[in-house]
Design a protein around this motif. Structure first.
Motif, PDB file in Angstrom:
ATOM      1  N   THR A  91     -11.525   6.137  -9.978  1.00 54.74           N
ATOM      2  CA  THR A  91     -11.232   4.708  -9.923  1.00 54.74           C
ATOM      3  C   THR A  91     -10.662   4.370  -8.554  1.00 54.74           C
ATOM      4  O   THR A  91      -9.764   5.052  -8.064  1.00 54.74           O
ATOM      5  CB  THR A  91     -10.231   4.311 -11.016  1.00 54.74           C
ATOM      6  OG1 THR A  91     -10.775   4.660 -12.298  1.00 54.74           O
ATOM      7  CG2 THR A  91      -9.972   2.807 -10.982  1.00 54.74           C
ATOM      8  N   TYR A  92     -11.194   3.304  -7.935  1.00 55.26           N
ATOM      9  CA  TYR A  92     -10.681   2.792  -6.666  1.00 55.26           C
ATOM     10  C   TYR A  92     -10.031   1.436  -6.926  1.00 55.26           C
ATOM     11  O   TYR A  92     -10.644   0.558  -7.533  1.00 55.26           O
ATOM     12  CB  TYR A  92     -11.806   2.616  -5.645  1.00 55.26           C
ATOM     13  CG  TYR A  92     -12.370   3.909  -5.080  1.00 55.26           C
ATOM     14  CD1 TYR A  92     -11.745   5.122  -5.297  1.00 55.26           C
ATOM     15  CD2 TYR A  92     -13.539   3.907  -4.313  1.00 55.26           C
ATOM     16  CE1 TYR A  92     -12.255   6.296  -4.787  1.00 55.26           C
ATOM     17  CE2 TYR A  92     -14.069   5.088  -3.792  1.00 55.26           C
ATOM     18  CZ  TYR A  92     -13.422   6.279  -4.039  1.00 55.26           C
ATOM     19  OH  TYR A  92     -13.927   7.447  -3.538  1.00 55.26           O
ATOM     20  N   HIS A  93      -8.788   1.274  -6.460  1.00 56.17           N
ATOM     21  CA  HIS A  93      -8.100  -0.011  -6.505  1.00 56.17           C
ATOM     22  C   HIS A  93      -8.052  -0.544  -5.067  1.00 56.17           C
ATOM     23  O   HIS A  93      -7.355   0.028  -4.221  1.00 56.17           O
ATOM     24  CB  HIS A  93      -6.700   0.150  -7.077  1.00 56.17           C
ATOM     25  CG  HIS A  93      -6.696   0.556  -8.525  1.00 56.17           C
ATOM     26  ND1 HIS A  93      -6.579  -0.346  -9.557  1.00 56.17           N
ATOM     27  CD2 HIS A  93      -6.829   1.772  -9.109  1.00 56.17           C
ATOM     28  CE1 HIS A  93      -6.620   0.293 -10.704  1.00 56.17           C
ATOM     29  NE2 HIS A  93      -6.767   1.582 -10.463  1.00 56.17           N
ATOM     30  N   LEU A  94      -8.774  -1.616  -4.819  1.00 56.80           N
ATOM     31  CA  LEU A  94      -8.922  -2.153  -3.469  1.00 56.80           C
ATOM     32  C   LEU A  94      -8.327  -3.551  -3.405  1.00 56.80           C
ATOM     33  O   LEU A  94      -8.241  -4.262  -4.416  1.00 56.80           O
ATOM     34  CB  LEU A  94     -10.402  -2.188  -3.066  1.00 56.80           C
ATOM     35  CG  LEU A  94     -11.200  -0.892  -3.309  1.00 56.80           C
ATOM     36  CD1 LEU A  94     -12.654  -1.094  -2.944  1.00 56.80           C
ATOM     37  CD2 LEU A  94     -10.601   0.261  -2.521  1.00 56.80           C
ATOM     38  N   LYS A  95      -7.949  -3.948  -2.184  1.00 55.58           N
ATOM     39  CA  LYS A  95      -7.372  -5.275  -1.983  1.00 55.58           C
ATOM     40  C   LYS A  95      -7.944  -5.876  -0.704  1.00 55.58           C
ATOM     41  O   LYS A  95      -8.004  -5.212   0.337  1.00 55.58           O
ATOM     42  CB  LYS A  95      -5.850  -5.191  -1.893  1.00 55.58           C
ATOM     43  CG  LYS A  95      -5.180  -6.562  -1.711  1.00 55.58           C
ATOM     44  CD  LYS A  95      -3.677  -6.418  -1.536  1.00 55.58           C
ATOM     45  CE  LYS A  95      -3.024  -6.033  -2.834  1.00 55.58           C
ATOM     46  NZ  LYS A  95      -1.541  -6.058  -2.727  1.00 55.58           N
ATOM     47  N   ALA A  96      -8.380  -7.135  -0.801  1.00 60.34           N
ATOM     48  CA  ALA A  96      -8.896  -7.868   0.350  1.00 60.34           C
ATOM     49  C   ALA A  96      -7.834  -8.849   0.841  1.00 60.34           C
ATOM     50  O   ALA A  96      -6.822  -9.091   0.181  1.00 60.34           O
ATOM     51  CB  ALA A  96     -10.180  -8.602  -0.024  1.00 60.34           C
ATOM     52  N   SER A  97      -8.083  -9.429   2.015  1.00 57.46           N
ATOM     53  CA  SER A  97      -7.090 -10.311   2.611  1.00 57.46           C
ATOM     54  C   SER A  97      -7.051 -11.665   1.925  1.00 57.46           C
ATOM     55  O   SER A  97      -5.986 -12.214   1.674  1.00 57.46           O
ATOM     56  CB  SER A  97      -7.386 -10.494   4.099  1.00 57.46           C
ATOM     57  OG  SER A  97      -8.688 -11.053   4.260  1.00 57.46           O
ATOM     58  N   THR A  98      -8.205 -12.198   1.612  1.00 58.47           N
ATOM     59  CA  THR A  98      -8.281 -13.513   0.995  1.00 58.47           C
ATOM     60  C   THR A  98      -9.256 -13.467  -0.166  1.00 58.47           C
ATOM     61  O   THR A  98     -10.018 -12.513  -0.337  1.00 58.47           O
ATOM     62  CB  THR A  98      -8.756 -14.574   2.003  1.00 58.47           C
ATOM     63  OG1 THR A  98     -10.086 -14.247   2.427  1.00 58.47           O
ATOM     64  CG2 THR A  98      -7.829 -14.628   3.211  1.00 58.47           C
TER      65      THR A  98
END
Length: 760
Positions: A91-98
């Motif tokens: 599982t990958y938990h990713l976060k973008a800027s907007t």
């Protein structure tokens, strides 16, 4: 490094990234690593249905940190900027800027996933692996294709007719608009009606043809799915069969190679087996590796790497000889595995109960209560100071819950018969873990004992022990416990409960040491309990977790056992409720590996040898333990029938509040509010609970007034003294604790309770 909470969590590459619809998509995202480092900035590349990431763009040329196949991945969005990718166990938990940037990535991932699935299906069709194997299936498939083709021709014909009649209708309407003569108008109108009728008939025919096409396609699609699923199951079955055959083949080869050794050496020759176990010959080196298990060292990682043994007979022979090689003798613990089928089966108790105990209690009533209306004013307070209605309780007191630690007392009976102190330590460790097995579903709060309240459990005839608890302090709440067993051991403890309500969860920290001494050997073990946490106090389903470390020390031999209770983590791939441990001698050399879960079972594996492995990610050098096959130490009893409606009580817990004649007047069984709650009369129980608590407060105020008067008069005031326990200094750690001073069972025999206070 960027801060995900303050700066952009995703940024385009140096050159503008391609559009999400293109074959390749690149950019910066923040990836969750762990609770210490949080989100870390990584360079992600989406290409050919694979999402890969790197620490920097320069790493693309030589080092890929991880890849996930989108064809089998699940794409989810948690909030405005987060993306969760999961495939199998990864599982990958990713976060973008907007949110806009997140949406671009989600679009690119969805398109890449769809394309990867199409490519996979095309490859599967081209390979011909899913082709029917029989001639009848092939002919049926060809017939279905011909039928679908004919239906498609019908649709094309209807389409041409609709176009033709539609054009004629349009011309008729145009002519109608140009008419001026009434007679001609009536003829044209008639022609328009005829054209419209033809158009309607043709449209209906096309709709019917479409319906037939769809029904036929759906029916055959379902059948093909069933055929495909059947083929996949057959393939899986074949793979499992081949794997099993390979294992049997390997076992037969090993047996053939060992046959000459068995013919020339008898099992009564320990030197030969010891030599094989300690230093195998070159031609048997690979077999030794296959018949052992490998574990990471406890100090580096609690995760064990296990290689399943394939020849249990060889394990039993090797383990016994290894015990002799290490200087010990084969103990009862090793021999009993052949004499009994289960370590702690209910039918395996040594002495059958002479008295029939109850097996059920009244079902728990289904009363609703607004939890938040009570708990919102209690945040940050001690749990023992919160006025709780019985709706949050279970019909047992904390003294009875403390007595539940004896659910698996036969582990201590078996440990008392062990001649090897290290094997005895394994059983003591299993006993310390077993005390938590009853808590996995027990999220209700036990009754806070009144000051001076006691609880006895006399199981001398059934299991050879007598247990006594007494509430020796109210603020802070503290209970003293003493157990004397005729089967060779004594256990005593003083537990003070420190608890805090934090809004979302409740932390319960038991303070105090547990002492266990075996009469024959004099081995004296000491350990402390771990922290219990109740989650989802306000919203969601309540669940309990145990976390922390237990260090068990044998103060006579200085041998130790380190147990680690791993806390549950949403991001962890470990087994929930996992417990791992290492048993070491006085010099720190490890001899046994312990593993299991605190709600189910514990196993031990004897260490054959240890070696230094490769460096870990933290820069530490790991120790690899090579062990024999694990042996079962403890397994949880199944819950009684209908336990979910009886507060998830175990078989022992169901008997703890059973009425008994001759108990002390301060015994928890005689507590009226607890008895009313067990009977389902909760409103009366709440009223009685308030009366008892107010009575206890009045007694405390009287004692405070007496102490104040004594100080004013210059007279010593002794204060409250427990009836059956007194304070003594522990010679092992120098701490002051309450220990049993005797007299209770003699008073019970005389039925003289005149010295007991009136607390109920």
């Amino acid at each position: 490094m960027s801060d995900p909470g303050k700066s952009s969590a995703s940024a385009p590459s140096a050159s503008n990234p391609p559009a999400p619809g293109s074959d390749t998509y690149k950019g910066w995202l923040f990836k969750w690593t762990n609770y210490l480092k949080g989100y870390q900035r990584r360079w992600f590349v989406l290409s050919n249905g694979l999402l890969s990431y790197y620490r920097t763009q320069a790493e693309m040329a030589h080092t890929c940190r991880g890849t996930i196949n989108l064809a089998t991945a699940h794409i989810d969005t948690e909030d405005a900027c987060n993306i969760v990718l999961s495939s199998g166990g990864r599982t990958y938990h990713l976060k973008a800027s907007t949110e806009v940037e997140r949406q671009k990535w989600v679009t690119a991932l969805e398109l890449a996933k769809a394309k990867a699935i199409r490519m996979m299906n095309d490859q599967s069709d081209d390979s011909g692996e899913e082709e029917p194997t029989s001639r009848s299936d092939r002919s049926e498939l060809q017939g279905a294709l011909k039928t679908l083709a004919s239906k498609l021709d019908d649709l094309c014909t209807c389409n041409e007719l609709i176009a033709k009649h539609g054009a004629a209708l349009q011309r008729s309407l145009s002519e109608l608009e140009a008419l001026r003569v009434p007679l001609e108008g009536s003829e044209k109108i008639k022609a328009v009606n005829e054209r419209a009728t033809l158009f309607r008939i043709t449209s209906n025919a096309m709709i019917n043809a479409c319906r037939d096409f769809l029904e036929l396609a759906e029916s055959h699609s379902r059948r093909w799915q069933r055929v495909l699923q059947h083929e996949r199951e057959q393939r899986t079955h074949l793979e499992e069969t081949i794997e099993q055959l390979a294992k049997q083949h390997n076992s037969l080869e090993r047996a053939w190679r060992e046959a000459p050794t068995h013919s020339t050496n008898t099992p009564d020759t320990p030197s030969t087996h010891t030599g094989v176990s300690e230093r195998p010959r070159k031609e048997e080196a690979s077999d030794e590796d296959e018949d052992t298990e490998y574990f990471d060292a406890m100090e580096d990682s609690p995760a064990f790497i296990t290689v399943t043994a394939t020849d249990p007979t060889q394990h039993r022979r090797s383990q016994s000889n290894l015990s002799g090689a290490s200087g010990g003798q084969p103990s009862d613990w090793n021999l009993e595995d052949h004499s009994s089928q289960s370590n702690n089966d209910l039918s395996g108790r040594e002495v059958k109960p002479r008295r029939k105990r109850r097996t059920c209690i009244p079902d728990k009533p289904n009363y609703s209560l607004n939890l938040w209306s009570i708990m919102k004013n209690c945040i940050g307070k001690e749990l023992s100071k919160i006025p709780m209605p019985v709706n949050f309780n279970e019909p047992l007191s904390m003294l009875q819950r403390l007595t539940e630690d004896l659910e698996y007392s036969e582990l201590l009976d078996k440990a008392a018969r062990c001649e090897n102190s290290l094997e005895q330590m394994c059983l003591v460790a299993a006993f310390s873990v077993s005390s938590y097995s009853t808590t996995v579903h027990r999220t209700a709060k036990p009754f806070n004992p009144l000051l001076g309240e006691t609880y006895e459990l006399d199981r001398l005839e059934e299991f050879g022990y007598r247990s006594l608890c007494e509430q020796v302090s109210h603020h802070p709440p503290a209970a003293a416990h003493h157990v004397m067993s005729q089967r060779g051991w004594t256990l005593w403890q003083e537990i003070t409960i420190a608890s805090k309500f934090r809004g979302k969860y409740l932390s319960i920290m038991p303070l105090g040491a547990i002492h266990l001494q075996f009469h024959a050997s004099g081995n004296h073990y000491v350990w402390r309990k771990v922290t219990s946490t109740v989650h989802n106090i306000i919203v969601g389903k309540l669940w309990i977790d145990q976390s922390g470390d237990i260090d068990i020390v044998n103060h006579r031999t200085k041998e130790t056992c380190q147990l680690k209770f791993s806390p549950y983590s949403y991001f962890s791939r470990e087994v929930p409720r996992k417990v791992t441990g290492v048993v070491a001698d006085s010099e720190g050399q490890a001899h046994y590996i312990l593993s299991g879960t605190w709600d189910e079972r514990m196993e031990s594996a004897k260490i054959v040898q240890s070696s230094r492995g490769s460096n870990s990610a933290e820069g530490k050098q790991k120790t690899v333990y090579q062990t024999l096959s694990p042996r079962l130490l403890w397994k949880k009893y199944p819950l009684p029938e209908n336990a979910e409606n009886m507060y998830y009580f175990s078989s022992l817990a169901l008997t703890l509040n059973e009425e008994e004649a001759g108990v002390c007047l301060t015994d928890s069984r005689l507590r009226p509010d607890q008895r009313l709650m067990e009977e389902g009369r909760w409103d009366e129980a709440n009223t009685e609970k308030q009366r008892l608590e107010e009575k206890q407060r009045a007694v405390r105020r009287r004692r405070e007034a007496e102490a104040s008067d004594a100080i004013n008069e210059g007279v010593d005031y002794e204060g409250y003294m427990p009836q059956w326990f007194h304070q003594r200094t522990d010679p092992l750690n120098g701490e002051t604790s309450f220990v049993y001073k005797g007299g209770y069972w003699e008073a019970k025999e005389r039925q003289d309770w005149s010295m007991c206070p009136d607390i109920f």
